[in-house]
Design an enzyme around this catalytic site. Structure first.
Site, PDB file in Angstrom:
ATOM      1  N   ASP A  33      -7.802  -3.926  -0.859  1.00 27.52           N
ATOM      2  CA  ASP A  33      -8.328  -4.028  -2.221  1.00 27.52           C
ATOM      3  C   ASP A  33      -8.326  -5.470  -2.708  1.00 27.52           C
ATOM      4  O   ASP A  33      -9.229  -5.901  -3.423  1.00 27.52           O
ATOM      5  CB  ASP A  33      -7.502  -3.149  -3.169  1.00 27.52           C
ATOM      6  N   HIS A  87       0.856  -1.194   0.000  1.00 23.11           N
ATOM      7  CA  HIS A  87       0.000   0.000   0.000  1.00 23.11           C
ATOM      8  C   HIS A  87       0.888   1.238   0.000  1.00 23.11           C
ATOM      9  O   HIS A  87       1.933   1.261   0.647  1.00 23.11           O
ATOM     10  CB  HIS A  87      -0.914   0.007   1.233  1.00 23.11           C
TER      11      HIS A  87
END
Length: 439
Positions: free
Chosen positions: A373, A315
């Site tokens: 995600d 991330h």
């Protein structure tokens, strides 16, 4: 001092900056958490210089009390509460109330808030005609941008941003109507009739019912799936000053009505580098295709000379583990167990890739853990949503954060219209030459 009171971070010291041989002092301000900031509001007047910060990644664009992120430590707080505690035990509308008002609601406050939301879930019947103007294969996010922006044409009594009561009403309406608008976009895309909201259901169950019920037979929302949807909404509700939130604040700084501001946020969220990340992760899983091909793609991901990148791992903000991913991982496996992934090759690829990433030394060393995600894409597919709806679901959740941030900005006495500066590198001033004389 309560979290709802105005708090102007006082200077704690000063930073010395030398420009063109001249030194100026700039105040350093300290927040309750996170790094101190150098206040450069007087920099231009003192030095005739601006700062250069593409993407504003080193610039605090506002003062906020809503959300805090520590990417190095893997921390995400809503009004001081850890995201995992809220998602594990709370309800989405609890988190919504918290983000909007600064404190978790009492039972009476929660009941009143939930009732007010339920009262406004329907949209004006004339709005259903809007959908007929779109092609059936239009991307649902394109539909959302248009329909949400059009809310200001129907609800004139909640567009005056100077009136606190109208701001409150606009906030309630958007939180209530966003699932209805999104479900209508989904139904329209698959050629099914719209399903009206059922206000005896909770927020997430109502949304799932509007998406998957049909008039010709009864439909009962699975509580496991409803709880999963609620957690997804909580985990995506706010994420500090990201691109779409900054867009909402920037649009709002001009005095634009709240419906237009949220529509602008939806348009920004549509970008694949922002809200489309879970869709990209699922597309990658489909590209891999089968479990047997995973080693090939793992090798490509480790090859510095190969442009291929595994989507849904690591991330930009969280340098450690994404705190939302732990809850999302648990939710993902609960949903897969409830619905059964059967012979779905994409879900089989996802589970095997997850196992490898959590145990492979390369991924562990690089801290390339599966992020929210990765898990949300798998979960939403298992829930029955097509990939083009993924970002729409993100927008439903993030609407709460956008509204909280918008309200905070409007009520900030130091708020000014956003006006970023630039480093101009174009042509210097020159004279116009008639077209007949140009060579």
């Amino acid at each position: 001092m309560s979290v709802a009171e105005t708090y102007a971070a006082p200077p704690v010291s000063e930073a010395a900056l030398t420009a063109d041989g001249e030194q100026c002092q700039l105040p350093i301000r300290k927040g309750t958490l996170g790094p101190d900031v150098i206040d450069i509001t007087s920099l231009y007047s003192k030095t005739n210089h601006f700062t250069f910060d593409p993407g504003f990644t080193s610039t605090a664009s506002c003062e906020s009390k809503i959300t805090f992120i520590d990417g190095d430590e893997g921390v995400l707080l809503y009004r001081g509460y850890p995201i995992d505690e809220l998602a594990e035990t709370g309800k989405f509308l609890e988190s919504a109330y918290l983000l909007l008002n600064g404190e978790l609601p009492t039972q009476d406050q929660f009941d009143d808030f939930s009732t007010r939301i339920a009262y406004h879930t329907m949209v004006h019947e004339q709005m259903s005609q809007f959908y007929k103007g779109f092609r059936r294969d239009a991307h649902p996010m394109a539909v959302m941008v248009g329909v949400v922006g059009a809310l200001s044409a129907f609800y004139h009594d909640s567009t005056d941003i100077r009136d606190p009561e109208q701001r409150e009403m606009a906030s309630i309406r958007m939180i209530a109507k966003m699932p209805t608008i999104a479900a209508m976009a989904h139904k329209y895309s698959i050629g099914q009739p719209f399903v009206y909201p059922q206000n005896h259901l909770d927020y997430s169950a109502n949304f799932l019912n509007m998406c998957f019920a049909v008039p010709c037979e009864p439909y009962k929302v699975d509580p496991v799936l409803s709880r999963a949807m609620d957690r997804i909404f909580i985990l995506h509700a706010d994420h500090e000053q990201n691109a779409s939130t900054s867009t909402v604040r920037l649009a709002g700084s001009s005095g634009a009505n709240p419906f237009a501001c949220i529509s602008a946020g939806i348009a920004c969220l549509w970008g694949p580098a922002h809200g489309g990340a879970n869709e990209a992760a699922l597309t990658m899983l489909q590209q891999i295709g089968t479990v047997e091909r995973i080693p090939e793609f793992i090798a490509r991901a480790k090859d510095k000379n190969d442009p291929f990148r595994l989507m849904g791992f690591g991330h930009r903000v969280y340098k450690n583990y994404d705190p939302r991913a732990k809850i999302m991982q648990k939710t993902c496996h609960e949903v897969l167990e409830a619905v059964g992934h059967g012979d779905d090759p994409t879900l089989k690829v996802a589970l095997e890739l997850e196992h490898i990433a959590l145990n492979d030394d390369y991924f562990i060393e690089k801290k390339l853990y599966p992020n929210i995600d990765f898990y949300s894409g798998i979960t939403l597919r298992a829930l029955g949503f097509p990939t083009e709806m993924f970002t729409v679901l993100f927008a439903i959740a993030r609407t709460v954060g956008w509204i909280a941030q918008w309200k905070e900005m409007i009520e900030d006495p130091y708020q000014r219209i956003g006006r970023p500066r630039q480093l101009y590198t174009g042509a210097k001033q020159r004279s116009y030459v008639p077209i007949s004389e140009r060579v």
